[in-house]
Design an enzyme around this catalytic site. Structure first.
Site, PDB file in Angstrom:
ATOM      1  N   ARG A  55      41.136  33.224  51.850  1.00 41.35           N
ATOM      2  CA  ARG A  55      40.705  34.392  52.617  1.00 41.35           C
ATOM      3  C   ARG A  55      39.720  33.906  53.668  1.00 41.35           C
ATOM      4  NH1 ARG A  55      37.839  38.057  48.751  1.00 41.35           N
ATOM      5  NH2 ARG A  55      39.961  38.398  48.001  1.00 41.35           N
ATOM      6  N   HIS A  97      37.373  32.482  47.587  1.00 42.33           N
ATOM      7  CA  HIS A  97      38.604  32.658  48.363  1.00 42.33           C
ATOM      8  C   HIS A  97      38.453  31.993  49.731  1.00 42.33           C
ATOM      9  CE1 HIS A  97      41.070  35.314  45.897  1.00 42.33           C
ATOM     10  NE2 HIS A  97      39.969  35.961  45.554  1.00 42.33           N
ATOM     11  N   ASP A 132      44.221  35.397  43.401  1.00 41.72           N
ATOM     12  CA  ASP A 132      44.333  36.691  42.719  1.00 41.72           C
ATOM     13  C   ASP A 132      45.801  36.872  42.386  1.00 41.72           C
ATOM     14  OD1 ASP A 132      41.627  37.172  43.144  1.00 41.72           O
ATOM     15  OD2 ASP A 132      41.961  38.455  44.883  1.00 41.72           O
ATOM     16  N   GLU A 166      36.944  40.183  36.874  1.00 42.44           N
ATOM     17  CA  GLU A 166      38.271  40.521  37.394  1.00 42.44           C
ATOM     18  C   GLU A 166      39.345  39.767  36.620  1.00 42.44           C
ATOM     19  OE1 GLU A 166      36.758  41.130  42.022  1.00 42.44           O
ATOM     20  OE2 GLU A 166      37.947  39.379  41.507  1.00 42.44           O
ATOM     21  N   HIS A 221      41.521  37.338  38.902  1.00 43.34           N
ATOM     22  CA  HIS A 221      40.897  36.308  39.749  1.00 43.34           C
ATOM     23  C   HIS A 221      40.642  35.025  38.962  1.00 43.34           C
ATOM     24  CE1 HIS A 221      38.111  34.860  42.967  1.00 43.34           C
ATOM     25  NE2 HIS A 221      37.619  34.195  41.935  1.00 43.34           N
TER      26      HIS A 221
END
Length: 183
Positions: free
Chosen positions: A67, A94, A101, A158, A161
């Protein structure tokens, strides 16, 4: 930085890159392209996880990988919740290309029940929660076992993740640092 594109035919995964669509918690696309990249070390771990899941009749659906730092800033501006979104001033894993994810799917492409949806920002999304069905708990543990056996570390808040260990040893990357533009 050279990141590895995670896609067929080299990686037997389904891509469902959430931030390239409006079907994410922001309600709008953050990425222009539905691409998934990982640091070479993370790509090796992903390949191991794929190989471990295959004999069980399972595959992975990927929601996000690398990301860009700019995207992390956009997500944080929308929902500045450090329980689920990394503060971009501290850096997201990320944005280092070392986090993924994902969820498990069967060979027909059906997602296994994990008790919550991806990016559902509630305590029910945490690992080790027991207020979800037994089936969802078993599926989360199966995902956890596959990913940790392949060399990944979990993020406790999470279930979807996973990241490499020693995260701070990897640099933060911006859009364009990887040789292609996502935003």
């Amino acid at each position: 930085m050279h990141l590895v594109e995670i896609c067929k035919p080299n990686f037997d995964v389904e891509l469902c890159i959430a931030y390239a669509t409006a079907d994410n918690f922001t309600g709008y696309p953050v990425y222009k392209k539905p691409l998934c990249y990982l640091h070479p070390e993370a790509a090796t771990c992903m390949q191991k996880a794929i190989m471990l899941a295959a004999p069980l009749g399972l595959r992975f659906k990927l929601f996000d990988g690398f990301r860009p730092q700019e995207a992390q800033e956009t997500l944080w501006a929308h929902t500045p919740d450090p329980e689920f979104i990394a503060d971009p001033t501290l850096g997201s894993n990320h944005s280092r290309g070392i986090a993924i994810d994902l969820t498990l799917i069967d060979m027909s492409g059906n997602e296994l029940d994990m008790g919550t949806a991806f990016d559902e920002f509630t305590p029910l999304s945490h690992h080790a929660v027991t207020k979800i069905s037994v089936e969802a708990q078993q599926n989360r543990l199966l995902l956890l076992g596959l990913m940790t056996a392949a060399g990944w570390d979990l993020y406790k808040n999470e279930w979807w993740h996973y990241q490499l260990f020693n995260t701070q040893s990897y640099p933060l990357l911006r859009d364009g640092d990887i040789g292609t533009k996502m935003m």
